[in-house]
Write a protein that holds these residues in place. Structure first.
Motif, PDB file in Angstrom:
ATOM      1  N   SER A  30      -7.404 -10.063   7.498  1.00 26.02           N
ATOM      2  CA  SER A  30      -7.783  -8.382   7.111  1.00 26.02           C
ATOM      3  C   SER A  30      -6.420  -7.762   7.412  1.00 26.02           C
ATOM      4  O   SER A  30      -6.420  -6.717   6.494  1.00 26.02           O
ATOM      5  CB  SER A  30      -8.691  -7.880   7.962  1.00 26.02           C
ATOM      6  OG  SER A  30      -8.473  -8.024   9.603  1.00 26.02           O
ATOM      7  N   GLU A  31      -5.438  -8.081   8.230  1.00 22.40           N
ATOM      8  CA  GLU A  31      -4.128  -7.486   8.119  1.00 22.40           C
ATOM      9  C   GLU A  31      -3.522  -7.712   6.749  1.00 22.40           C
ATOM     10  O   GLU A  31      -2.825  -6.688   6.407  1.00 22.40           O
ATOM     11  CB  GLU A  31      -3.578  -7.968   9.292  1.00 22.40           C
ATOM     12  CG  GLU A  31      -2.010  -7.354   9.738  1.00 22.40           C
ATOM     13  CD  GLU A  31      -1.607  -7.721  10.843  1.00 22.40           C
ATOM     14  OE1 GLU A  31      -0.349  -8.037  11.226  1.00 22.40           O
ATOM     15  OE2 GLU A  31      -2.363  -7.940  12.097  1.00 22.40           O
ATOM     16  N   ILE A  32      -3.793  -8.949   6.422  1.00 19.24           N
ATOM     17  CA  ILE A  32      -2.769  -9.129   5.131  1.00 19.24           C
ATOM     18  C   ILE A  32      -3.492  -8.337   3.995  1.00 19.24           C
ATOM     19  O   ILE A  32      -2.796  -7.682   3.244  1.00 19.24           O
ATOM     20  CB  ILE A  32      -2.844 -10.666   4.696  1.00 19.24           C
ATOM     21  CG1 ILE A  32      -1.885 -11.162   5.693  1.00 19.24           C
ATOM     22  CG2 ILE A  32      -2.502 -10.866   3.314  1.00 19.24           C
ATOM     23  CD1 ILE A  32      -2.231 -12.938   5.550  1.00 19.24           C
ATOM     24  N   SER A  33      -4.573  -8.329   3.931  1.00 18.74           N
ATOM     25  CA  SER A  33      -5.573  -7.357   2.986  1.00 18.74           C
ATOM     26  C   SER A  33      -5.104  -5.832   3.181  1.00 18.74           C
ATOM     27  O   SER A  33      -4.965  -5.302   2.027  1.00 18.74           O
ATOM     28  CB  SER A  33      -6.767  -7.662   3.190  1.00 18.74           C
ATOM     29  OG  SER A  33      -7.519  -6.722   2.129  1.00 18.74           O
ATOM     30  N   LEU A  34      -5.010  -5.524   4.139  1.00 21.90           N
ATOM     31  CA  LEU A  34      -4.555  -4.180   4.239  1.00 21.90           C
ATOM     32  C   LEU A  34      -3.162  -3.665   3.972  1.00 21.90           C
ATOM     33  O   LEU A  34      -2.797  -2.686   3.309  1.00 21.90           O
ATOM     34  CB  LEU A  34      -4.757  -3.726   5.943  1.00 21.90           C
ATOM     35  CG  LEU A  34      -4.182  -2.077   6.389  1.00 21.90           C
ATOM     36  CD1 LEU A  34      -5.182  -1.168   5.527  1.00 21.90           C
ATOM     37  CD2 LEU A  34      -4.311  -2.020   7.711  1.00 21.90           C
ATOM     38  N   HIS A  35      -2.162  -4.730   4.384  1.00 22.92           N
ATOM     39  CA  HIS A  35      -0.957  -4.601   3.920  1.00 22.92           C
ATOM     40  C   HIS A  35      -0.811  -4.759   2.135  1.00 22.92           C
ATOM     41  O   HIS A  35       0.002  -3.872   1.688  1.00 22.92           O
ATOM     42  CB  HIS A  35       0.011  -5.956   4.480  1.00 22.92           C
ATOM     43  CG  HIS A  35       1.390  -5.869   4.157  1.00 22.92           C
ATOM     44  ND1 HIS A  35       2.181  -4.831   4.818  1.00 22.92           N
ATOM     45  CD2 HIS A  35       2.058  -6.697   3.334  1.00 22.92           C
ATOM     46  CE1 HIS A  35       3.417  -5.153   4.048  1.00 22.92           C
ATOM     47  NE2 HIS A  35       3.404  -6.172   3.152  1.00 22.92           N
TER      48      HIS A  35
END
Length: 68
Positions: A14-19
């Motif tokens: 999810s952090e990668i997706s947000l980035h």
């Protein structure tokens, strides 16, 4: 223990997706000539103020203090 790594993995995804989403938003903004112009002007102002040792308020604040 496997669940913990899945939770960590899911949080990482999810952090990668947000980035990735933030990068896409920035790419769209950069395609806008007005946004790019404003961003360059802001960077130039910040750098100039730092070089000239002008406080965060900028030159306007310094001029007002000098006139009082």
């Amino acid at each position: 223990m496997i669940m913990v790594s899945r939770i960590a993995s899911s949080a990482g995804q999810s952090e990668i997706s947000l980035h990735s989403t933030r990068i896409e938003i920035l790419r769209k903004k950069i395609d806008n000539e007005d946004y790019l112009y404003e961003a360059i002007q802001r960077l130039a102002l910040i750098l100039s103020n730092e070089i000239l040792d002008i406080p965060h308020g900028g030159t306007y604040e310094r001029q007002r203090k000098g006139r009082q």
